[in-house]
Design a protein around this motif. Structure first.
Motif, PDB file in Angstrom:
ATOM      1  N   VAL A  30      -5.003  -7.410   2.015  1.00 29.89           N
ATOM      2  CA  VAL A  30      -4.019  -6.410   1.597  1.00 29.89           C
ATOM      3  C   VAL A  30      -4.016  -6.321   0.080  1.00 29.89           C
ATOM      4  N   SER A  31      -3.965  -7.466  -0.547  1.00 29.50           N
ATOM      5  CA  SER A  31      -3.967  -7.498  -2.002  1.00 29.50           C
ATOM      6  C   SER A  31      -5.196  -6.777  -2.543  1.00 29.50           C
ATOM      7  N   ARG A  32      -6.305  -6.966  -1.862  1.00 28.93           N
ATOM      8  CA  ARG A  32      -7.528  -6.340  -2.360  1.00 28.93           C
ATOM      9  C   ARG A  32      -7.474  -4.830  -2.236  1.00 28.93           C
ATOM     10  N   VAL A  33      -6.920  -4.310  -1.182  1.00 22.53           N
ATOM     11  CA  VAL A  33      -6.847  -2.839  -1.143  1.00 22.53           C
ATOM     12  C   VAL A  33      -5.816  -2.359  -2.156  1.00 22.53           C
ATOM     13  N   LEU A  34      -4.819  -3.173  -2.410  1.00 21.49           N
ATOM     14  CA  LEU A  34      -3.840  -2.804  -3.436  1.00 21.49           C
ATOM     15  C   LEU A  34      -4.514  -2.671  -4.792  1.00 21.49           C
ATOM     16  N   GLY A  35      -5.283  -3.696  -5.123  1.00 12.03           N
ATOM     17  CA  GLY A  35      -5.954  -3.701  -6.414  1.00 12.03           C
ATOM     18  C   GLY A  35      -7.002  -2.610  -6.494  1.00 12.03           C
ATOM     19  N   GLY A  36      -7.659  -2.356  -5.369  1.00 16.97           N
ATOM     20  CA  GLY A  36      -8.644  -1.292  -5.338  1.00 16.97           C
ATOM     21  C   GLY A  36      -9.949  -1.677  -6.002  1.00 16.97           C
ATOM     22  N   THR A  37      -9.977  -2.822  -6.632  1.00 14.70           N
ATOM     23  CA  THR A  37     -11.108  -3.186  -7.456  1.00 14.70           C
ATOM     24  C   THR A  37     -12.134  -4.036  -6.731  1.00 14.70           C
ATOM     25  N   TYR A  38     -11.864  -4.289  -5.454  1.00 12.08           N
ATOM     26  CA  TYR A  38     -12.716  -5.232  -4.730  1.00 12.08           C
ATOM     27  C   TYR A  38     -13.196  -4.589  -3.441  1.00 12.08           C
TER      28      TYR A  38
END
Lengths: 354, 354
Positions: A30-38
Motif C-alpha cells: 500500500v505504501s508503495r502505491v502511495l509513494g508511486g515511486t516503486y
DNA sequence: CTGAAAGCGCTAACAG
DNA sequence: CTGTTAGCGCTTTCAG
C-alpha cells in the motif's frame, strides 16, 4: 457516495493496514502505491487503489513526516495579515509554496519581537522546510542574537530561516535574505519631491529601532544632503505604520502651525490617513502640499488624488523567498538577493506650479 | 550561545532520548516534564530542563501528533489572501486560533472549485482540528456533494468543516456555519438608494452560480418589488468581484449610453474601480450617480468620495468560526450562526437634491 | 514484484 | 515519583 463501507467506522479513519487488509496485500505494498515511486504490479495497484477509495482513505501527514523528516511545509511569519503590504507578499509565498508542493503555515506577531521568537520556535517544532519572516527587523542586540541562534538551529535541523525586507544577520549565519532597496526608494522619492521645488518635507512615521524605518530615513536625509537642501530634524515625526497615525499626526502638524509643503509618509496607509486629514482641513493636494507614500499597494490608486509612492515588488519578494530557500543547495551564491524599488509618480505630487 | 554541545551535532536535531541520556533519566520522564501535567521531582525536572537547553531541544510536533490524533492546527481556505475581505476574516481566524493554542494553515484556491476540493483533502491528511472554508459557495450539485462528503469524512476523523459566508449543506450534514445576512444587506442598501430618489440602479457584478452573488441580487430585486419600483433586468451586469471589472464595466456602461443614476457594486473593490471610471468620464458622484459597495473594507474610507457600503463583521466571522468549531461539543445548538449586516452611509450616496 | 520487520519521536498505560 | 513497554501510521531496508 459510500461512507461506512466494510467495518463500521465509528470515529477512526482508516490506515494503510485497513487498506492492505481489504486489498489482500501487505502494508508495504500500500505504501508503495502511495509513494508511486516503486514498481507495483498493475493489477495489485488497482486493487489497492480501489480499497483506498472504498475506505475513503487519506494518508496521515504526520506519520509520513515522522519517517522522512520534512513536513512539506513552509512557515510564513508576519505582523498582521490585514496589511496589504504583507498580504501581497503572502500571495507570492503561498503561490510559490504550492508550486513546490508545500503547504503554508501562517503566523502573526502583531509587531511584538517576543512573539516573533516564540513563533519561530513553534515552527521549529513543526519541522517546516523554511521559516519566512517578513518585515523590518528590530535593531536590538538581544533580538538579533536570538534570530541568529534560530538560524543555526533551523539550519542544523535541515530547515532554513528566510528574512524578507530586512538585512542579513552577519557573516556566516545561515540565512536566506530577500530584501529590497529601502533606502534607495526613499532617496529617489525625496529627490523627486525636492527637485519639484518642495523645500519643507515632513517625514511621517519614524519607528525607532525598526530597520525599515531607519533605512528610509537614511535615504530621506541623504537626498537632502545630496541636493544641498537644509533639513529640519523636527520635520521627522515619530510614529507607527498605520492609517490612524497618518491621520492624527497630520492634524497635529497642521494645528501646531508647522510649515511644510510636502509629506513623505512611511507607508501608503500612513499617506491615506494624511490625505484624509488634509482634505478635512481644506489643504489642497498637491497644490499646497505634495503627498507621497511607500509600498505601492492597490489603495494608492484609490485614494484621491492618486498617490505617488515607491513601488516594492511584493509578490516577487514572496516567491523568491520560497524559491531561494528551497533550492539553496543549487544556488548557494544567491542567498542574499536585493530587489530594486522605483518611484511611481501620480497626482498627489504631480503639480509644481510654484 | 552554545551550539555543538556534547555530541557533535552534524545535522540531526536531538530527541527525547538524547535529552534523557544527558540528564540521566528515562525518556518518559523527559516526556513528563514536557507535558508538565505529571508530577516530576523538582530536582529531576530542572536537570531535564537544563539538558534540553544545552541540547537546544524542541519537541517534534509530528511525533506528538501521531500519538494523540490532533495537530493543534486549524486550516484556513480562501480564494486569495490579498482581498481585504478575506484578510480581515483571516485575522479573526488567526487570532482566535492562537488564543486556543492552535496554529493556522493557509491555503488559497483562486476561485477554482476543484482547488477547494483538493485543499480540503490535503487538510484531511494534516489532521487539522477544523477546516475553515471562506467565501461564497458554488451552487453546483457535484460540488455540494463533494463538500458534503468531506464534511462527513472530517467528522469521522474528529475534525470539523466550517463554512464562512455561505449557507449550510443540508439537514444532518456535520458542518459549522458562520454566515452573515447577505440578502438583508443588499436589500437594505437597495432600499437606501431607491428611497433617496434613485430610479435606475445598476447592479455591478452578478457571478452566476456563486451563492454570495445570488443572495445579494435577490435582496436587490426584492427591494425593488417591495417599493414598487419597476426593475430592468438589463441593469444587472455579469462579472467578477474585482476592481478591474468595476472599472471596465462602468466604462462600457457609459459608452453604451445606458441610463442610470445609481451603481450598486458587488463589492467595495468593484466600487473602487467604478469610481475611477466615473471620475475619468467626468460623471459626478453622488450628484449624477450614487455609488454603493458591499463589505466595508478600509478602502471604502479612502476612495473619493467615501463609499457608502454594507458592513460585514469580518473579524467576528473569523473568530466565531474557530470558536464554534473547536467547542462544538459545548454548544451543539449554535452551529449555525448568522451575523447581521448594516448599511454605512458615506458621501458617495449622500446627496439627493433631485 | 511483494512481505516481514524495524524504527521515526513521542506519549501513555502499567509496574515498580 | 520514575523506568519499562507498547504503539500511533507510515516508510524503508532486507529478504524472498
Amino acid at each position: 457516495m459510500d461512507k461506512n463501507t466494510g467495518t463500521a467506522s465509528n470515529h477512526e479513519s482508516s490506515t494503510v493496514r485497513d487498506v492492505a487488509a481489504r486489498a489482500g496485500v501487505s502494508a508495504s505494498t500500500v505504501s508503495r502505491v502511495l509513494g508511486g515511486t516503486y514498481p507495483v504490479a498493475k493489477e495489485t495497484r488497482s486493487r489497492v487503489l480501489r480499497a483506498m477509495r472504498e475506505l475513503d482513505y487519506v494518508v496521515n501527514a504526520h506519520a509520513r513526516a515522522l519517517g522522512g523528516s520534512t513536513n512539506k511545509t513552509v512557515a510564513f511569519v508576519v505582523d498582521d495579515v490585514t496589511g496589504p503590504f504583507y498580504a501581497y507578499i503572502a500571495r507570492g509565498v503561498e503561490e510559490q509554496a504550492a508550486a513546490e508542493g508545500r503547504l503554508c503555515m501562517l503566523c502573526t506577531t502583531h509587531g511584538d519581537p517576543r512573539r516573533v521568537l516564540a513563533v519561530v520556535e513553534t515552527m521549529r517544532e513543526q519541522r517546516a522546510d523554511a521559516v519566512i519572516v517578513v518585515g523590518g527587523g528590530w535593531e536590538d542586540k538581544g533580538y538579533q542574537d536570538q534570530m541568529t541562534h534560530f538560524a543555526h538551529a533551523l539550519d542544523r535541523a535541515g530547515s532554513r530561516l528566510v528574512l524578507v525586507g530586512r538585512g542579513p544577520l552577519g557573516k556566516g549565519v545561515p540565512v536566506t535574505v530577500v530584501d529590497y532597496d529601502n533606502e534607495g526608494g526613499a532617496f529617489a522619492m525625496t529627490t523627486h519631491l525636492l527637485s519639484s521645488g518642495r523645500r519643507q518635507v515632513v517625514y511621517l512615521g519614524k519607528v525607532p529601532g525598526l530597520s525599515t524605518s531607519t533605512q528610509r530615513i537614511r535615504g530621506f536625509v541623504r537626498a537632502h544632503e545630496m541636493l544641498g537642501v537644509p533639513h529640519d530634524p523636527a520635520l521627522i515625526v515619530d510614529g507607527v505604520f498605520s492609517r490612524g497615525f497618518g491621520y492624527q499626526a497630520t492634524r497635529k502638524l497642521i494645528a501646531s502651525g508647522t510649515g511644510f509643503d510636502a509629506l513623505f509618509a512611511g507607508t501608503d496607509m500612513v499617506a491615506a490617513g494624511a490625505l484624509q486629514a488634509l482634505r478635512e482641513e481644506g489643504v489642497r493636494v498637491p497644490e499646497d502640499v505634495a503627498v507621497a507614500g511607500y509600498d505601492d499597494i492597490p489603495t494608492a490608486l484609490d485614494v484621491f488624488p492618486a498617490l505617488t509612492t515607491v513601488n516594492v515588488p511584493h509578490e516577487e519578494l514572496g516567491r523568491a523567498a520560497v524559491r531561494l530557500a528551497l533550492h539553496r543547495e543549487e544556488f548557494p551564491e544567491s542567498q542574499h538577493q536585493v530587489f530594486g524599488t522605483h518611484v511611481v509618480v501620480r497626482d498627489s505630487t504631480r503639480y509644481s506650479g510654484r
